[in-house]
Design an enzyme around this catalytic site. Structure first.
Site, PDB file in Angstrom:
ATOM      1  N   HIS A 143      -1.327 -12.878 -25.760  1.00  0.00           N
ATOM      2  CA  HIS A 143      -2.348 -11.364 -24.938  1.00  0.00           C
ATOM      3  C   HIS A 143      -2.343 -11.535 -23.021  1.00  0.00           C
ATOM      4  O   HIS A 143      -3.162 -11.919 -22.481  1.00  0.00           O
ATOM      5  CB  HIS A 143      -3.844 -12.503 -25.067  1.00  0.00           C
ATOM      6  CG  HIS A 143      -4.239 -12.284 -26.256  1.00  0.00           C
ATOM      7  ND1 HIS A 143      -5.048 -11.488 -27.334  1.00  0.00           N
ATOM      8  CD2 HIS A 143      -4.258 -13.007 -26.946  1.00  0.00           C
ATOM      9  CE1 HIS A 143      -5.630 -11.572 -28.195  1.00  0.00           C
ATOM     10  NE2 HIS A 143      -4.994 -12.896 -28.887  1.00  0.00           N
ATOM     11  N   CYS A 181      -0.654  -9.717 -30.662  1.00  0.00           N
ATOM     12  CA  CYS A 181      -1.196 -10.872 -31.350  1.00  0.00           C
ATOM     13  C   CYS A 181      -1.008 -10.498 -32.924  1.00  0.00           C
ATOM     14  O   CYS A 181      -0.799  -9.644 -33.279  1.00  0.00           O
ATOM     15  CB  CYS A 181      -2.327 -11.368 -30.813  1.00  0.00           C
ATOM     16  SG  CYS A 181      -2.670 -12.457 -31.297  1.00  0.00           S
ATOM     17  N   GLU A 209      -2.927  -9.333 -21.684  1.00  0.00           N
ATOM     18  CA  GLU A 209      -4.675  -8.844 -21.067  1.00  0.00           C
ATOM     19  C   GLU A 209      -5.668  -9.836 -20.359  1.00  0.00           C
ATOM     20  O   GLU A 209      -6.665  -9.173 -19.579  1.00  0.00           O
ATOM     21  CB  GLU A 209      -5.104  -7.350 -22.245  1.00  0.00           C
ATOM     22  CG  GLU A 209      -5.783  -8.189 -23.394  1.00  0.00           C
ATOM     23  CD  GLU A 209      -5.051  -8.912 -24.324  1.00  0.00           C
ATOM     24  OE1 GLU A 209      -3.897  -8.757 -24.004  1.00  0.00           O
ATOM     25  OE2 GLU A 209      -5.882  -8.961 -25.099  1.00  0.00           O
TER      26      GLU A 209
HETATM   27  N1  GLN Z   1      -5.735 -14.857 -35.486  1.00  0.00           N
HETATM   28  C1  GLN Z   1      -5.534 -13.832 -36.260  1.00  0.00           C
HETATM   29  C2  GLN Z   1      -5.140 -12.879 -37.544  1.00  0.00           C
HETATM   30  O1  GLN Z   1      -3.971 -13.257 -38.040  1.00  0.00           O
HETATM   31  C3  GLN Z   1      -5.016 -13.080 -34.984  1.00  0.00           C
HETATM   32  C4  GLN Z   1      -5.081 -13.335 -33.350  1.00  0.00           C
HETATM   33  C5  GLN Z   1      -5.461 -12.831 -32.371  1.00  0.00           C
HETATM   34  O2  GLN Z   1      -5.097 -11.668 -32.719  1.00  0.00           O
HETATM   35  N2  GLN Z   1      -5.377 -13.043 -30.975  1.00  0.00           N
HETATM   36  O3  GLN Z   1      -4.965 -11.210 -37.404  1.00  0.00           O
END
Ligand code: GLN
Length: 187
Positions: A169, A79, A171
């Protein structure tokens, strides 16, 4: 095997718990001196990429980590971590390590569909649970980037040399196969 988890912000603890279940030791990277300890792989967790990028620079950890990734350190990014690795973002001028030749779109699913869960195949693995939280997806990837997963036509998992990067995610789910896959390519 020792895995370093970037522990400045975000969902890092959950990665450590999974790594320990899989028999890997973890160290947390919180300050520059922590980089002196040897480690075989790196996890860049989800969270907020802007906050993580800012802290990495303020703490003088940015350049040494980028160099290690460029030199081939195995890295698993989820992410916000994917945003840190991406060469560029289509909707943000901020860039970070830029070691992964892809274009990401931040918060790509908009407000309405900010968070959702699905189950999809990932590489050769069937039915991987995927939890998305204000996630980016990969709009485009260079030809030599291996695409591992897509949801609704959008790329959500890739591998490029030493770098494994995903939008969701794992995890936060109980399925440990992606973490296992990451450990399998650490020699
Ligand atoms: N929206 C976050 C970003 O732009 C990422 C979201 C996440 O890691 N769950 O960094």
């Amino acid at each position: 095997m020792k895995i370093a988890v970037l522990a400045l912000q975000g969902a890092f603890l959950e990665h450590e718990i999974i790594m320990q279940k899989l028999g890997a030791d973890c160290i947390e990277l919180r300050k520059r001196e922590d980089l002196a300890e040897p480690f075989d792989g790196l996890i860049l967790p989800g969270g907020e990429s802007t906050a993580q990028g800012k802290l990495l620079r303020e703490l003088d950890m940015f350049d040494p980590l980028r160099e290690r990734i460029r030199d081939g350190l195995p890295v698993f990014a989820t992410c916000a971590g994917l945003i840190l690795l991406a060469e560029r973002s289509s909707n943000d001028t901020r860039n970070y390590f830029q070691t992964l030749p892809v274009t990401v779109r931040r918060n790509a699913y908009g407000r309405q569909l900010g968070s959702f869960h699905t189950v999809k195949d990932f590489g050769g693995m069937k039915d991987i649970p995927m939890t998305f939280i204000r996630a980016p997806y990969i709009e485009s990837a260079r030809d030599d980037v291996e695409i591992l997963a897509k949801t609704d036509g959008n790329i959500v998992g890739v591998r490029y040399q030493n770098q494994l990067a995903i939008s969701f995610h794992p995890e936060l789910d109980t399925d440990m196969r992606i973490h296992q896959y990451f450990l399998s390519f650490i020699s």
